[in-house]
Design a protein around this motif. Structure first.
Motif, mmCIF file in Angstrom:
data_model
loop_
_atom_site.group_PDB
_atom_site.id
_atom_site.type_symbol
_atom_site.label_atom_id
_atom_site.label_comp_id
_atom_site.label_asym_id
_atom_site.label_seq_id
_atom_site.Cartn_x
_atom_site.Cartn_y
_atom_site.Cartn_z
ATOM 1 N N ALA A 1 10.317 0.951 -9.660
ATOM 2 C CA ALA A 1 10.240 -0.459 -10.057
ATOM 3 C C ALA A 1 9.266 -1.213 -9.156
ATOM 4 C CB ALA A 1 11.629 -1.088 -9.994
ATOM 5 N N ILE A 2 9.299 -0.934 -7.859
ATOM 6 C CA ILE A 2 8.354 -1.577 -6.936
ATOM 7 C C ILE A 2 6.921 -1.247 -7.331
ATOM 8 C CG2 ILE A 2 7.528 -1.625 -4.546
ATOM 9 C CD1 ILE A 2 10.436 -1.096 -3.679
ATOM 10 N N CYS A 3 6.670 0.014 -7.640
ATOM 11 C CA CYS A 3 5.307 0.425 -8.006
ATOM 12 C C CYS A 3 4.883 -0.181 -9.342
ATOM 13 C CB CYS A 3 5.223 1.948 -8.061
ATOM 14 S SG CYS A 3 5.358 2.744 -6.441
ATOM 15 N N ARG A 4 5.807 -0.241 -10.303
ATOM 16 C CA ARG A 4 5.467 -0.850 -11.598
ATOM 17 C C ARG A 4 5.055 -2.305 -11.436
ATOM 18 N NH1 ARG A 4 10.031 1.683 -13.582
ATOM 19 N NH2 ARG A 4 11.225 -0.269 -13.476
ATOM 20 N N VAL A 5 5.848 -3.043 -10.673
ATOM 21 C CA VAL A 5 5.542 -4.462 -10.461
ATOM 22 C C VAL A 5 4.215 -4.605 -9.724
ATOM 23 C CG1 VAL A 5 6.278 -6.543 -9.248
ATOM 24 C CG2 VAL A 5 7.954 -5.181 -10.525
ATOM 25 N N ALA A 6 4.011 -3.807 -8.696
ATOM 26 C CA ALA A 6 2.782 -3.911 -7.904
ATOM 27 C C ALA A 6 1.539 -3.655 -8.750
ATOM 28 C CB ALA A 6 2.842 -2.930 -6.739
ATOM 29 N N ARG A 7 1.623 -2.720 -9.697
ATOM 30 C CA ARG A 7 0.458 -2.383 -10.515
ATOM 31 C C ARG A 7 0.056 -3.531 -11.423
ATOM 32 N NH1 ARG A 7 3.392 2.844 -11.143
ATOM 33 N NH2 ARG A 7 2.576 4.213 -9.489
ATOM 34 N N ARG A 8 0.995 -4.391 -11.786
ATOM 35 C CA ARG A 8 0.638 -5.566 -12.588
ATOM 36 C C ARG A 8 -0.251 -6.518 -11.806
ATOM 37 N NH1 ARG A 8 6.734 -6.879 -13.998
ATOM 38 N NH2 ARG A 8 7.308 -4.934 -15.055
ATOM 39 N N TYR A 9 -0.264 -6.383 -10.508
ATOM 40 C CA TYR A 9 -1.063 -7.248 -9.632
ATOM 41 C C TYR A 9 -2.276 -6.508 -9.064
ATOM 42 C CZ TYR A 9 2.871 -10.445 -9.889
ATOM 43 O OH TYR A 9 3.846 -11.300 -10.347
ATOM 44 N N GLY A 10 -2.609 -5.376 -9.681
ATOM 45 C CA GLY A 10 -3.794 -4.633 -9.259
ATOM 46 C C GLY A 10 -3.586 -3.798 -8.014
ATOM 47 N N LEU A 11 -2.344 -3.615 -7.578
ATOM 48 C CA LEU A 11 -2.042 -2.796 -6.410
ATOM 49 C C LEU A 11 -1.562 -1.427 -6.862
ATOM 50 C CD1 LEU A 11 -0.103 -5.509 -4.358
ATOM 51 C CD2 LEU A 11 -2.504 -4.848 -4.099
ATOM 52 N N ASP A 12 -1.783 -0.423 -6.051
ATOM 53 C CA ASP A 12 -1.376 0.938 -6.414
ATOM 54 C C ASP A 12 -0.732 1.627 -5.207
ATOM 55 O OD1 ASP A 12 -1.009 3.226 -7.899
ATOM 56 O OD2 ASP A 12 -3.028 3.998 -7.516
ATOM 57 N N PRO A 13 0.479 1.204 -4.836
ATOM 58 C CA PRO A 13 1.120 1.777 -3.654
ATOM 59 C C PRO A 13 1.525 3.233 -3.859
ATOM 60 C CG PRO A 13 2.649 0.365 -4.829
ATOM 61 C CD PRO A 13 1.321 0.191 -5.504
ATOM 62 N N LYS A 14 1.514 3.971 -2.783
ATOM 63 C CA LYS A 14 1.928 5.372 -2.786
ATOM 64 C C LYS A 14 3.361 5.479 -2.278
ATOM 65 C CE LYS A 14 -2.291 6.223 -3.961
ATOM 66 N NZ LYS A 14 -2.584 6.423 -5.402
ATOM 67 N N ILE A 15 4.109 6.404 -2.846
ATOM 68 C CA ILE A 15 5.482 6.634 -2.414
ATOM 69 C C ILE A 15 5.491 7.740 -1.362
ATOM 70 C CG2 ILE A 15 7.796 7.358 -3.124
ATOM 71 C CD1 ILE A 15 7.193 6.177 -5.879
ATOM 72 N N LYS B 1 0.822 -1.206 0.000
ATOM 73 C CA LYS B 1 0.000 0.000 0.000
ATOM 74 C C LYS B 1 0.859 1.261 0.000
ATOM 75 C CE LYS B 1 -3.951 -2.060 2.417
ATOM 76 N NZ LYS B 1 -4.837 -1.972 3.625
ATOM 77 N N LYS B 2 2.083 1.125 0.538
ATOM 78 C CA LYS B 2 2.955 2.288 0.649
ATOM 79 C C LYS B 2 4.404 1.840 0.461
ATOM 80 C CE LYS B 2 1.864 5.339 3.688
ATOM 81 N NZ LYS B 2 1.648 6.096 4.959
ATOM 82 N N VAL B 3 5.173 2.654 -0.235
ATOM 83 C CA VAL B 3 6.605 2.427 -0.417
ATOM 84 C C VAL B 3 7.336 3.649 0.117
ATOM 85 C CG1 VAL B 3 8.465 1.945 -2.045
ATOM 86 C CG2 VAL B 3 6.162 1.069 -2.499
ATOM 87 N N PHE B 4 8.253 3.419 1.034
ATOM 88 C CA PHE B 4 9.001 4.535 1.627
ATOM 89 C C PHE B 4 10.276 4.807 0.836
ATOM 90 C CE2 PHE B 4 6.555 3.094 5.356
ATOM 91 C CZ PHE B 4 5.967 4.303 5.703
ATOM 92 N N LYS B 5 10.651 6.044 0.803
ATOM 93 C CA LYS B 5 11.828 6.499 0.067
ATOM 94 C C LYS B 5 12.797 7.144 1.056
ATOM 95 C CE LYS B 5 12.954 9.257 -4.024
ATOM 96 N NZ LYS B 5 14.044 10.003 -3.383
#
Length: 337
Positions: A245-259, A189-193
């Protein structure tokens, strides 16, 4: 009776239950090495599992290490004390035990290196022979480790150090990817930077690191007695490629994480109470400045560095951490390992 050094493909791995040690063990098994691993928690003295001979013992016990290393031509020193409470008291005695065993067996020691050895005077592009003036307690201990290993080469041991950026991978254990960027075991759901905006950072996909070590071991007789190599790995030139890259991969699985920005203020607030957070706080300087390892020496030696594409490496990592389901891409990668 004098010990006779005879070539073989038998290796002792200290830390085989951890991230890098476990991956190197699997890669060496696949390359037809006889793999011996030391582990304290065994029901019997010796167990055979997945091609590895597990021997009951403790890396802090010199005789255990000497016994397990008997007949081995290589010792992979990938062991670290659990947690951080006794790190400073245990790291050097463990490497001393490895050195004694390597001298007795005329063995080559393989050490996964870190960038903690270097201070900002070596940044931004770090060569193998750059001065080691660390800023942290952990870095100073790592410098001592490597100096002891260098000294051991005068007594018959050989050493290969492979230095990389931050590990990530499907079985990488504790690392910045799993502790700082995502939450393992949950849908993304969330990716930290953690980086300061625009700051480059270096990553290393664990299977690529293990493949590099195996390739160097195959050439060990042609290397210098104290050989150091830096891996390029995955260079994130502006601090956005990993999170993207994390967000791109996640979107292929129907997920939309926020950075989101990494909550450094919480780390500083809680660090006095939690040893792990104190270690994270100490390493913040590595996220505020670009740090890149010069891999020219490795590329000259191997011809080409093992390298898995960003999205394939990230997908395998997220699957391994239980953040997304299994996929065909990961299956192809597993078959090619």
């Amino acid at each position: 009776m004098a010990h006779t050094c005879t070539p073989n493909k038998r290796v002792l791995i200290l830390g085989a239950s951890g991230g890098i040690g476990g991956e190197v063990a699997r890669q060496l098994c696949n390359a037809d090495w006889q793999v011996v691993a030391l582990r304290r928690a065994l029901d019997s003295q010796i167990e055979q599992r997945e091609g590895i001979t597990w021997v009951r013992g403790d890396a802090m016990n010199r005789q255990d290490v000497l016994n397990a290393a008997r007949g081995c031509q290589v010792i992979v020193h990938a062991v670290n004390p659990p947690g951080y409470r006794h790190w400073g008291e245990r790291v050097l005695p463990m490497v001393d035990n490895t050195i004694e065993a390597a001298i007795a067996e005329c063995a080559t020691i393989v050490l996964p290196g870190t960038i903690y050895n270097f201070g900002t005077d070596a940044f931004p592009l770090i060569a193998e022979d750059a001065p080691q003036n660390p800023h942290t307690r952990k870095g100073r201990i790592r410098v001592q480790m490597e100096q002891r290993l260098r000294d051991a080469t005068a007594l018959g041991a050989r050493v290969i150090i492979v230095r990389t950026g931050d590990f990530f991978g499907p079985r990488a254990g504790n690392n910045w990817f799993s502790q700082g960027l995502i939450t393992p075991g949950r849908p993304l759901k969330k990716v930290f930077k953690p980086e300061k905006a625009g700051t480059g950072h270096q990553w290393a996909f664990l299977p690529d690191v293990a493949r590099t070590m195996v390739a160097l071991l195959n050439r060990r007789e042609t290397l210098e007695p104290f050989a150091r190599f830096h891996m390029k790995g995955h260079w994130d030139e502006d601090g956005t490629q990993m999170t993207n890259a994390i967000c791109r991969v996640a979107r292929r699985y129907g997920l939309d994480p926020k950075i989101s920005a990494f909550p450094w203020w919480q780390i500083f607030l809680l660090a006095p109470l939690i040893p792990t957070l104190r270690e994270l706080r100490e390493m913040r300087y590595l996220w505020n400045l670009p740090v890149c390892l010069n891999a020219d020496h490795l590329e000259r030696t191997l011809g080409a560095e093992p390298h898995t594409p960003w999205d394939v490496a990230v997908e395998a990592t997220l699957i391994g951490m239980g953040c997304i389901a299994h996929s065909p891409i990961a299956s192809v990668m597993a078959q090619n390992r």
